[in-house]
Design an enzyme around this catalytic site. Structure first.
Site, mmCIF file in Angstrom:
data_model
loop_
_atom_site.group_PDB
_atom_site.id
_atom_site.type_symbol
_atom_site.label_atom_id
_atom_site.label_comp_id
_atom_site.label_asym_id
_atom_site.label_seq_id
_atom_site.Cartn_x
_atom_site.Cartn_y
_atom_site.Cartn_z
ATOM 1 N N HIS A 305 0.843 -1.065 0.214
ATOM 2 C CA HIS A 305 0.156 0.225 -0.356
ATOM 3 C C HIS A 305 1.119 0.957 -0.040
ATOM 4 O O HIS A 305 1.897 1.301 0.349
ATOM 5 C CB HIS A 305 -1.186 0.003 1.332
ATOM 6 C CG HIS A 305 -2.477 0.968 1.291
ATOM 7 N ND1 HIS A 305 -2.039 2.265 1.457
ATOM 8 C CD2 HIS A 305 -3.357 0.603 0.640
ATOM 9 C CE1 HIS A 305 -3.721 2.753 0.848
ATOM 10 N NE2 HIS A 305 -3.670 1.807 0.847
ATOM 11 N N ASP A 362 -7.915 -5.080 -0.761
ATOM 12 C CA ASP A 362 -8.452 -6.699 -0.891
ATOM 13 C C ASP A 362 -8.313 -8.256 -0.584
ATOM 14 O O ASP A 362 -8.312 -8.830 -1.924
ATOM 15 C CB ASP A 362 -8.058 -5.727 -2.330
ATOM 16 C CG ASP A 362 -7.864 -4.320 -3.157
ATOM 17 O OD1 ASP A 362 -7.679 -3.444 -3.316
ATOM 18 O OD2 ASP A 362 -9.418 -4.426 -2.780
HETATM 19 C C1 SDX Z 1 -6.445 -0.091 -2.958
HETATM 20 O O1 SDX Z 1 -4.113 4.029 -2.035
HETATM 21 C C2 SDX Z 1 -5.409 3.902 -1.434
HETATM 22 O O2 SDX Z 1 -5.679 4.278 -0.256
HETATM 23 C C3 SDX Z 1 -5.858 2.954 -2.810
HETATM 24 C C4 SDX Z 1 -7.380 1.848 -1.886
HETATM 25 C C5 SDX Z 1 -8.230 2.303 -1.430
HETATM 26 O O3 SDX Z 1 -9.027 2.059 -0.137
HETATM 27 O O4 SDX Z 1 -8.520 3.253 -2.177
HETATM 28 O O5 SDX Z 1 -6.428 1.204 -0.795
HETATM 29 C C6 SDX Z 1 -7.615 0.497 -2.349
HETATM 30 O O6 SDX Z 1 -5.919 0.360 -4.584
HETATM 31 C C7 SDX Z 1 -5.276 -0.951 -2.364
HETATM 32 C C8 SDX Z 1 -4.377 -1.008 -2.758
HETATM 33 C C9 SDX Z 1 -4.570 -2.527 -3.806
HETATM 34 N N1 SDX Z 1 -3.680 -3.304 -5.095
HETATM 35 C C10 SDX Z 1 -2.236 -4.540 -5.046
HETATM 36 O O7 SDX Z 1 -2.918 -4.766 -4.110
HETATM 37 C C11 SDX Z 1 -2.380 -4.497 -5.867
HETATM 38 C C12 SDX Z 1 -0.664 -5.084 -5.429
HETATM 39 N N2 SDX Z 1 0.185 -3.820 -5.058
HETATM 40 C C13 SDX Z 1 1.279 -3.301 -5.581
HETATM 41 O O8 SDX Z 1 0.720 -2.622 -7.085
HETATM 42 C C14 SDX Z 1 1.475 -2.173 -4.845
HETATM 43 O O9 SDX Z 1 1.776 -2.316 -3.582
HETATM 44 C C15 SDX Z 1 0.583 -0.632 -5.093
HETATM 45 C C16 SDX Z 1 0.240 -0.219 -5.876
HETATM 46 C C17 SDX Z 1 -0.659 -1.060 -3.574
HETATM 47 C C18 SDX Z 1 1.397 0.783 -3.743
HETATM 48 O O10 SDX Z 1 2.653 1.014 -5.381
HETATM 49 P P1 SDX Z 1 3.367 2.184 -3.938
HETATM 50 O O11 SDX Z 1 3.153 2.495 -2.980
HETATM 51 O O12 SDX Z 1 4.033 2.799 -5.709
HETATM 52 O O13 SDX Z 1 4.726 0.977 -3.929
HETATM 53 P P2 SDX Z 1 6.393 0.595 -5.054
HETATM 54 O O14 SDX Z 1 5.053 0.114 -6.450
HETATM 55 O O15 SDX Z 1 6.570 1.642 -5.117
HETATM 56 O O16 SDX Z 1 6.372 -0.691 -4.424
HETATM 57 C C19 SDX Z 1 7.996 -0.444 -3.344
HETATM 58 C C20 SDX Z 1 8.265 -2.053 -3.492
HETATM 59 C C21 SDX Z 1 9.383 -2.078 -4.804
HETATM 60 O O17 SDX Z 1 10.021 -2.790 -4.745
HETATM 61 P P3 SDX Z 1 11.947 -2.423 -5.164
HETATM 62 O O18 SDX Z 1 11.651 -1.365 -6.019
HETATM 63 O O19 SDX Z 1 11.810 -1.676 -4.052
HETATM 64 O O20 SDX Z 1 11.897 -3.458 -5.345
HETATM 65 O O21 SDX Z 1 8.136 -2.767 -3.260
HETATM 66 C C22 SDX Z 1 7.405 -3.258 -3.943
HETATM 67 C C23 SDX Z 1 8.050 -3.092 -5.144
HETATM 68 O O22 SDX Z 1 7.962 -3.801 -5.711
HETATM 69 N N3 SDX Z 1 6.059 -4.095 -4.112
HETATM 70 C C24 SDX Z 1 5.541 -5.484 -3.959
HETATM 71 C C25 SDX Z 1 4.199 -5.077 -3.870
HETATM 72 N N4 SDX Z 1 3.462 -3.988 -3.629
HETATM 73 C C26 SDX Z 1 5.115 -3.299 -3.773
HETATM 74 N N5 SDX Z 1 6.279 -6.431 -4.242
HETATM 75 C C27 SDX Z 1 5.167 -7.419 -4.496
HETATM 76 N N6 SDX Z 1 4.396 -7.959 -4.208
HETATM 77 C C28 SDX Z 1 3.295 -7.005 -4.513
HETATM 78 N N7 SDX Z 1 2.225 -6.524 -4.158
#
Ligand code: SDX
Length: 427
Positions: A305, A362
């Site tokens: 998140h 989710d």
């Molecule tokens: C919702 O914003 C809100 O409030 C949203 C929400 C709401 O109520 O409106 O809470 C609802 O959208 C919840 C999120 C649902 N999405 C998912 O579950 C999809 C999987 N999650 C990711 O795609 C990600 O965690 C996000 C999109 C939710 C957040 O992305 P960020 O903040 O841009 O984080 P990032 O991409 O910068 O990740 C930081 C690191 C990265 O690795 P490095 O570059 O440091 O090596 O963490 C890794 C990412 O690759 N990472 C994950 C991951 N989430 C982040 N790696 C594997 N699996 C994951 N789920």
């Protein structure tokens, strides 16, 4: 603590006043930065950028705190969804008279215009229901063109009732379209969640009896999804609404943004992934390894998140609902067991621990919807029905703010420098 920050660059000094929120959050006010210095800030994804001052929802991501208008989410689990919707939209918990009037006004608008029925028949039966919901929400505005002026409080009030009332009907009819069953009309004596379940699962051939535990669980899930400050879809509603567009078009844009698998579409992805894991003999570790592999685009849906760097407080409550409801409805669900195993493995893996990746809203919600007999593509639609009052509240707060300007970010240009046009035959 200082009340301003000073930025110095090439002899130019910019004093940025510090804005302090009611929970002590501090922000640099850079509204005059470009005017005074010619500089812009660069923050793709807006992870460090406050786009609004809002009094609706407070999140402390480090502590895993979520409050609607100051009330902790944990204390709202016994409220009604319409009571929480009223709180978000109007700022205070309603008295019983206010709630009854709000409920009555919504109940009186649950019917769709009969000339909207062909709208559903125009879609293929496998159309994703989020595409239908977003399209239908915009299409609804065509029936109310004389009453959707964003600057007219009466038009805004009736638009709020129409959207809160009609979106569950649109959602249920998109499901009926997909299975070729007759559309079920809303029923005024049913509660909000019961009415939706009746329109989803009733058939004209026999009476429909709603399972109260299912209705109660759905009501709570709607409350848990109701608002979440400036997330992607809410920021989209504000962005589109800042052009002074009506509420229908602004909400339609929010629905479209929510559909994305990185946002509200994740609840559908979670269950699809759990199914894949189960079909691979529950090889949880293989999927966790893929999620960690920088060369693999796969990310663990339902994990991570932007704001929560702790357990999402909603996920904790939803897991308790799943414990209670899934077992009652479908008995021991192998996917629920896979999900709990996946959570355990991830939460003990350095990659996830270092990046503070926890289950989000989710991760478990789809398992509950699935146990209710709701098909996977409808999961983001349920998220949208829950988030609707939050979108409305945020749009209304922005629209009523006299300082609101059209949202128009700047950029850092990195393209080609000046060059002259070359006619086609000379290229
Ligand atoms: C919702 O914003 C809100 O409030 C949203 C929400 C709401 O109520 O409106 O809470 C609802 O959208 C919840 C999120 C649902 N999405 C998912 O579950 C999809 C999987 N999650 C990711 O795609 C990600 O965690 C996000 C999109 C939710 C957040 O992305 P960020 O903040 O841009 O984080 P990032 O991409 O910068 O990740 C930081 C690191 C990265 O690795 P490095 O570059 O440091 O090596 O963490 C890794 C990412 O690759 N990472 C994950 C991951 N989430 C982040 N790696 C594997 N699996 C994951 N789920």
């Amino acid at each position: 603590m200082s009340d301003r920050a000073t930025i110095e660059l090439d002899g130019v000094t910019f004093d940025a006043p510090v804005i302090v929120g009611s929970e002590g959050e501090r922000a640099l006010d850079i509204r005059r930065l470009r005017l005074d210095t010619g500089l812009v800030t660069y923050d793709p994804g807006y992870g460090n950028t406050g786009s609004a001052q809002s009094a609706i929802t407070f999140i402390d991501g480090e502590a895993g705190v979520l409050r609607y208008r100051g009330y902790p989410i944990e204390e709202l689990t016994d409220a009604s969804f319409l009571g929480v919707s009223y709180l978000l939209i109007h700022g205070e918990l309603p008295t019983s008279e206010e709630l009854e009037r709000f409920r009555r006004n919504i109940t009186l608008h649950t019917l769709l215009r009969e000339d909207m029925r062909p709208f559903f028949d125009a879609f293929p039966t496998d159309a994703h229901p989020m595409a239908i919901l977003a399209s239908a929400t915009n299409a609804l505005s065509t029936f109310y063109q004389d009453h959707y002026d964003p600057s007219d409080p009466d038009d805004v009030e009736i638009s709020i009732y129409r959207l809160m009332a009609k979106l569950p009907t649109v959602a249920a009819w998109s499901y009926k379209r997909s299975i070729g069953q007759p559309y079920i009309y809303p029923s005024n004596e049913l509660g909000y969640a019961e009415n939706f379940l009746s329109m989803m699962f009733a058939v004209p051939a026999e009476p429909y009896v709603c399972d109260q535990d299912v209705a109660d669980a759905l009501e709570l899930l709607l409350i848990l999804h109701a608002d979440h400050e400036q997330n992607c879809s809410t920021s989209t509603v504000r962005m589109v609404g800042s052009s002074h567009l009506n509420l229908f078009g602004s909400i339609s844009a929010g629905i479209t943004a929510l559909w994305g698998p990185r946002h509200g579409g994740a609840n559908q992805d979670v269950v699809q992934t759990l199914m894949q894991i189960h079909e691979s003999d529950d090889d949880v570790k293989a999927f966790v390894a893929r999620a960690k592999d920088p060369k693999d685009p796969f990310r663990l849906p339902g994990f991570g998140h932007r704001v929560y760097k702790n357990y999402d407080p909603r996920a904790r409550i939803i897991k308790e609902i799943a414990d209670r409801v899934v077992g009652k409805l479908v008995g021991a669900d192998p996917l629920f067991e896979v999900a709990q195993r996946l959570e355990e493995v991830a939460l003990n893996d350095d990659f996830f621990v270092e990046r503070k990746l926890y289950p989000n809203v989710d991760f478990y919600s789809g398992l509950i919807y699935r146990s209710m007999g709701i098909p996977l593509p409808m999961f983001p639609v349920l998220f949208a029905l829950g988030r609707l009052p939050g979108w409305i509240a945020q749009w209304k707060e922005m629209t009523e703010d006299p300082h609101t300007r059209i949202n128009r970010p700047r950029q850092v240009y990195v393209g080609a420098g000046y060059r002259t046009f070359v006619p086609t035959d000379e290229r």
